[in-house]
Design an enzyme around this catalytic site. Structure first.
Site, mmCIF file in Angstrom:
data_model
loop_
_atom_site.group_PDB
_atom_site.id
_atom_site.type_symbol
_atom_site.label_atom_id
_atom_site.label_comp_id
_atom_site.label_asym_id
_atom_site.label_seq_id
_atom_site.Cartn_x
_atom_site.Cartn_y
_atom_site.Cartn_z
ATOM 1 N N ASN A 118 0.849 -1.189 0.000
ATOM 2 C CA ASN A 118 0.000 0.000 0.000
ATOM 3 C C ASN A 118 0.891 1.248 0.000
ATOM 4 O OD1 ASN A 118 -1.440 2.258 1.058
ATOM 5 N ND2 ASN A 118 -3.097 0.878 1.623
ATOM 6 N N ASP A 121 -0.128 4.471 -0.205
ATOM 7 C CA ASP A 121 -0.836 5.714 0.130
ATOM 8 C C ASP A 121 0.086 6.759 0.757
ATOM 9 O OD1 ASP A 121 -3.146 4.470 -0.632
ATOM 10 O OD2 ASP A 121 -3.947 4.224 1.399
ATOM 11 N N HIS A 122 0.961 6.301 1.663
ATOM 12 C CA HIS A 122 1.705 7.277 2.452
ATOM 13 C C HIS A 122 2.881 7.895 1.696
ATOM 14 C CE1 HIS A 122 -1.072 6.937 5.586
ATOM 15 N NE2 HIS A 122 -0.913 5.631 5.654
ATOM 16 N N ARG A 128 2.962 18.937 0.733
ATOM 17 C CA ARG A 128 3.533 20.173 0.194
ATOM 18 C C ARG A 128 2.948 20.551 -1.170
ATOM 19 N NH1 ARG A 128 8.534 21.925 2.319
ATOM 20 N NH2 ARG A 128 8.256 21.789 4.562
ATOM 21 N N HIS A 184 -5.679 3.500 -1.658
ATOM 22 C CA HIS A 184 -7.014 3.860 -1.173
ATOM 23 C C HIS A 184 -7.331 5.255 -1.709
ATOM 24 C CE1 HIS A 184 -9.793 4.292 2.619
ATOM 25 N NE2 HIS A 184 -10.422 4.544 1.488
ATOM 26 N N ARG A 236 -9.395 7.921 -1.231
ATOM 27 C CA ARG A 236 -10.356 8.352 -0.203
ATOM 28 C C ARG A 236 -11.258 9.443 -0.745
ATOM 29 N NH1 ARG A 236 -8.765 6.675 5.255
ATOM 30 N NH2 ARG A 236 -10.510 7.985 5.877
ATOM 31 N N ARG A 271 -7.102 12.731 0.486
ATOM 32 C CA ARG A 271 -6.022 13.249 1.325
ATOM 33 C C ARG A 271 -4.639 12.756 0.882
ATOM 34 N NH1 ARG A 271 -7.132 10.177 7.014
ATOM 35 N NH2 ARG A 271 -9.185 11.106 6.722
ATOM 36 N N HIS A 272 -4.597 11.641 0.177
ATOM 37 C CA HIS A 272 -3.280 11.213 -0.334
ATOM 38 C C HIS A 272 -3.368 10.832 -1.819
ATOM 39 C CE1 HIS A 272 -5.075 7.518 1.209
ATOM 40 N NE2 HIS A 272 -4.668 7.704 2.448
ATOM 41 N N GLU A 330 -8.690 0.279 -2.927
ATOM 42 C CA GLU A 330 -9.570 0.348 -1.752
ATOM 43 C C GLU A 330 -10.525 1.511 -1.956
ATOM 44 O OE1 GLU A 330 -6.994 0.845 1.565
ATOM 45 O OE2 GLU A 330 -6.128 -1.138 1.361
ATOM 46 N N THR A 362 -6.909 6.841 9.888
ATOM 47 C CA THR A 362 -6.762 5.735 8.940
ATOM 48 C C THR A 362 -7.998 4.860 9.089
ATOM 49 O OG1 THR A 362 -5.359 3.864 8.282
ATOM 50 C CG2 THR A 362 -5.444 4.361 10.628
ATOM 51 N N THR A 363 -8.153 3.857 8.234
ATOM 52 C CA THR A 363 -9.326 2.981 8.333
ATOM 53 C C THR A 363 -9.342 2.343 9.730
ATOM 54 O OG1 THR A 363 -8.880 2.501 6.021
ATOM 55 C CG2 THR A 363 -10.577 1.183 7.105
ATOM 56 N N GLU A 415 -11.100 -9.274 3.123
ATOM 57 C CA GLU A 415 -9.831 -8.912 3.753
ATOM 58 C C GLU A 415 -10.122 -8.707 5.227
ATOM 59 O OE1 GLU A 415 -7.312 -5.944 1.908
ATOM 60 O OE2 GLU A 415 -6.462 -5.387 3.854
ATOM 61 N N HIS A 440 -3.675 -4.328 7.834
ATOM 62 C CA HIS A 440 -3.803 -3.121 8.648
ATOM 63 C C HIS A 440 -2.954 -3.230 9.909
ATOM 64 C CE1 HIS A 440 -5.286 0.635 10.200
ATOM 65 N NE2 HIS A 440 -5.712 0.848 8.969
ATOM 66 N N GLY A 441 -2.043 -2.267 10.040
ATOM 67 C CA GLY A 441 -1.214 -2.186 11.245
ATOM 68 C C GLY A 441 -0.104 -3.230 11.310
ATOM 69 N N GLY A 499 1.188 -1.259 4.307
ATOM 70 C CA GLY A 499 1.598 0.037 3.781
ATOM 71 C C GLY A 499 2.490 0.832 4.699
ATOM 72 N N HIS A 500 1.927 1.292 5.821
ATOM 73 C CA HIS A 500 2.602 2.298 6.639
ATOM 74 C C HIS A 500 4.002 1.853 7.069
ATOM 75 C CE1 HIS A 500 3.207 4.844 10.262
ATOM 76 N NE2 HIS A 500 2.626 5.751 9.483
#
Ligand code: PXP
Length: 280
Positions: free
Chosen positions: A46, A48-49, A57, A82, A84, A88-89, A109, A139-140, A190, A230-231, A252-253
């Site tokens: 993922n 996204d980040h 920026r 994702h 959203r 936001r990303h 997603e 986050t989700t 999932e 997730h996580g 992802g993160h």
């Protein structure tokens, strides 16, 4: 087996009332069956980040397609993003550019809204995962209430399936939600691993792992393909990766954070190493 359509029959219980059996068709891509038969645990990365850094920026770097390609070079089996509602990303143009450029496949997603389903039907990623979304969340935060959203999900899942997209629902490891996904006729769920990931190590985490294990067993018995995510990070993923029936993890993160030190390709390769080690 070639691409094919699968006829799904289902009925639904509401209180004591059993609603009539309905029947519809879902599209089952050949790739989905090939994946289903593969015992290798797949990694959806993922990104996204990486887009979060760009959006912070309003720059045109880092290049999202280049990030995805570096993840593929490190061994990603899919690229997950994702889109959203608040953008936001990841942005709309990112998903279309990724779909054109990546050599694995896109897993989109999306929230269960008409706007998102329309975008997905135009984009036609190989896979999508319907997730809950709240504007104020960081986050989700958990799985979908598939039971409460049954009618809306039924419409969205049918539309996405008819566009040839393999549909997954993001669910907490709760038996009634899994049963509902099976009744909706989706091929994949999932499982939300966030509660496991944030539980204190020791007996609390062991209990969450047990809950996830039971959910995987139930979903597999109902013929659902099971992904999870997730996580998850390098130190907590092995116990989840060791669950044989899990087909794919979406992470992802932690990978994007590790990439700050070693680069995207190495961060993904390291994660793949942990997954492979857990399956040996
Ligand atoms: N799976 C789903 C459905 C998600 O919503 C997310 C976060 O976007 C992930 C996996 C990845 O979670 P994380 O970034 O915590 O690894």
């Amino acid at each position: 087996m070639a691409d094919h359509w699968l006829r799904v029959n289902f009925s639904q219980h509401r209180g004591n009332e059993k609603r009539r059996i309905r029947r519809f068709w879902i599209f089952r891509p050949k790739a989905a069956d090939d994946d289903m038969n593969s015992s290798l645990l797949k990694l959806g990365v993922n990104i996204d980040h990486a887009a979060t850094v760009r959006q912070a920026r309003g720059t045109d770097y880092p290049n999202i397609v280049a990030i995805a390609q570096a993840a593929e070079d490190g061994g990603a089996d899919a690229i997950t993003v994702h889109l959203r509602e608040d953008r936001r990303h990841i942005q709309d143009c990112d998903v279309f550019e990724l779909q054109r450029s990546i050599s694995t496949h896109l897993n989109l997603e999306l929230a269960a809204t008409d706007e998102m389903v329309d975008i997905a039907c135009r984009l036609k990623p190989r896979a999508c995962c319907i997730v809950p979304e709240r504007r104020a969340e960081l986050t989700t935060e958990g799985g979908l209430d598939a039971v409460g959203l049954f009618d809306r999900l039924q419409l969205h899942c049918r539309k996405l399936s008819e566009a040839g997209i393999e549909v997954a629902l993001f669910l907490d490891p709760e038996l009634k939600q899994i049963e509902c996904a099976a009744n909706l006729g989706v091929p994949t769920i999932e499982l939300h691993t966030g509660t496991y990931a944030s539980a204190p190590a020791g007996s609390d985490q062991a209990k969450e792992l047990e809950t996830l294990n039971a959910a995987v067993t139930q979903a597999s018995a109902r013929g659902l393909r099971v992904n999870a995510g997730h996580g998850l990070h390098y130190d907590n993923v092995a116990a989840i990766a060791a669950i044989d029936e899990i087909n794919e993890l979406n992470i992802g993160h932690s990978i994007v954070a590790a990439a700050l030190f070693c680069g995207v390709e190495d961060a993904v390769r390291r994660m793949q190493g942990v997954l492979r080690g857990a399956r040996q």
